[in-house]
Write a protein that holds these residues in place. Structure first.
Motif, PDB file in Angstrom:
ATOM      1  N   MET A   1      -5.549  -3.329   0.003  1.00 24.24           N
ATOM      2  CA  MET A   1      -4.528  -2.809  -0.044  1.00 24.24           C
ATOM      3  C   MET A   1      -3.689  -2.417  -1.107  1.00 24.24           C
ATOM      4  SD  MET A   1      -3.494  -1.526   3.209  1.00 24.24           S
ATOM      5  CE  MET A   1      -2.647  -1.406   4.750  1.00 24.24           C
ATOM      6  N   ALA A   3      -4.142  -1.683  -4.232  1.00 25.34           N
ATOM      7  CA  ALA A   3      -4.841  -1.060  -4.810  1.00 25.34           C
ATOM      8  C   ALA A   3      -4.932   0.481  -3.929  1.00 25.34           C
ATOM      9  CB  ALA A   3      -6.068  -1.139  -5.437  1.00 25.34           C
ATOM     10  N   LYS A   4      -5.390   0.637  -2.574  1.00 27.81           N
ATOM     11  CA  LYS A   4      -4.824   1.647  -1.828  1.00 27.81           C
ATOM     12  C   LYS A   4      -4.218   2.640  -2.036  1.00 27.81           C
ATOM     13  CE  LYS A   4      -8.989   0.256   1.258  1.00 27.81           C
ATOM     14  NZ  LYS A   4      -9.383   0.058   2.506  1.00 27.81           N
ATOM     15  N   VAL A   5      -2.870   1.895  -1.637  1.00 25.66           N
ATOM     16  CA  VAL A   5      -1.515   2.790  -0.997  1.00 25.66           C
ATOM     17  C   VAL A   5      -1.341   3.080  -2.835  1.00 25.66           C
ATOM     18  CG1 VAL A   5       0.513   2.161  -1.625  1.00 25.66           C
ATOM     19  CG2 VAL A   5      -0.602   0.911  -0.222  1.00 25.66           C
ATOM     20  N   GLU A   6      -1.325   2.144  -3.740  1.00 27.09           N
ATOM     21  CA  GLU A   6      -1.435   2.814  -5.316  1.00 27.09           C
ATOM     22  C   GLU A   6      -2.117   4.664  -5.497  1.00 27.09           C
ATOM     23  OE1 GLU A   6       0.289   3.686  -8.771  1.00 27.09           O
ATOM     24  OE2 GLU A   6       0.847   2.242  -7.130  1.00 27.09           O
ATOM     25  N   ARG A   7      -3.252   4.204  -4.551  1.00 28.79           N
ATOM     26  CA  ARG A   7      -4.208   5.684  -4.763  1.00 28.79           C
ATOM     27  C   ARG A   7      -3.960   6.938  -4.306  1.00 28.79           C
ATOM     28  NH1 ARG A   7      -9.165   2.481  -4.615  1.00 28.79           N
ATOM     29  NH2 ARG A   7      -9.178   3.428  -2.520  1.00 28.79           N
ATOM     30  N   VAL A   8      -3.144   6.594  -2.541  1.00 31.97           N
ATOM     31  CA  VAL A   8      -2.332   7.547  -2.249  1.00 31.97           C
ATOM     32  C   VAL A   8      -1.681   8.247  -2.909  1.00 31.97           C
ATOM     33  CG1 VAL A   8      -1.126   7.793  -0.240  1.00 31.97           C
ATOM     34  CG2 VAL A   8      -3.605   6.088   0.443  1.00 31.97           C
TER      35      VAL A   8
END
Length: 56
Positions: A1, A3-8
């Motif tokens: 999760m 990593a996904k927030v960091e991509r956003v």
């Protein structure tokens, strides 16, 4: 999760943009990932970053 927030976050980083070129020009921060319905840049922090709570 995380990593996904960091991509956003990476997709919604701020950049400097010049507003009103000429005598009244000023630099503002805009989001590289967002735009508005009328084709303009979205001022930063954009709604996505505000939703994440990362306005700085």
């Amino acid at each position: 999760m995380r990593a996904k927030v960091e991509r956003v976050r990476e997709a919604h980083e701020p950049i400097d943009a010049m507003m009103n070129p000429g005598r009244h020009e000023r630099v503002v921060k805009v989001c590289i990932g967002c735009g508005t319905d009328d084709g303009n840049w979205q001022r930063w922090p954009c709604p996505t970053i505000r939703a994440l709570g990362d306005e700085a």
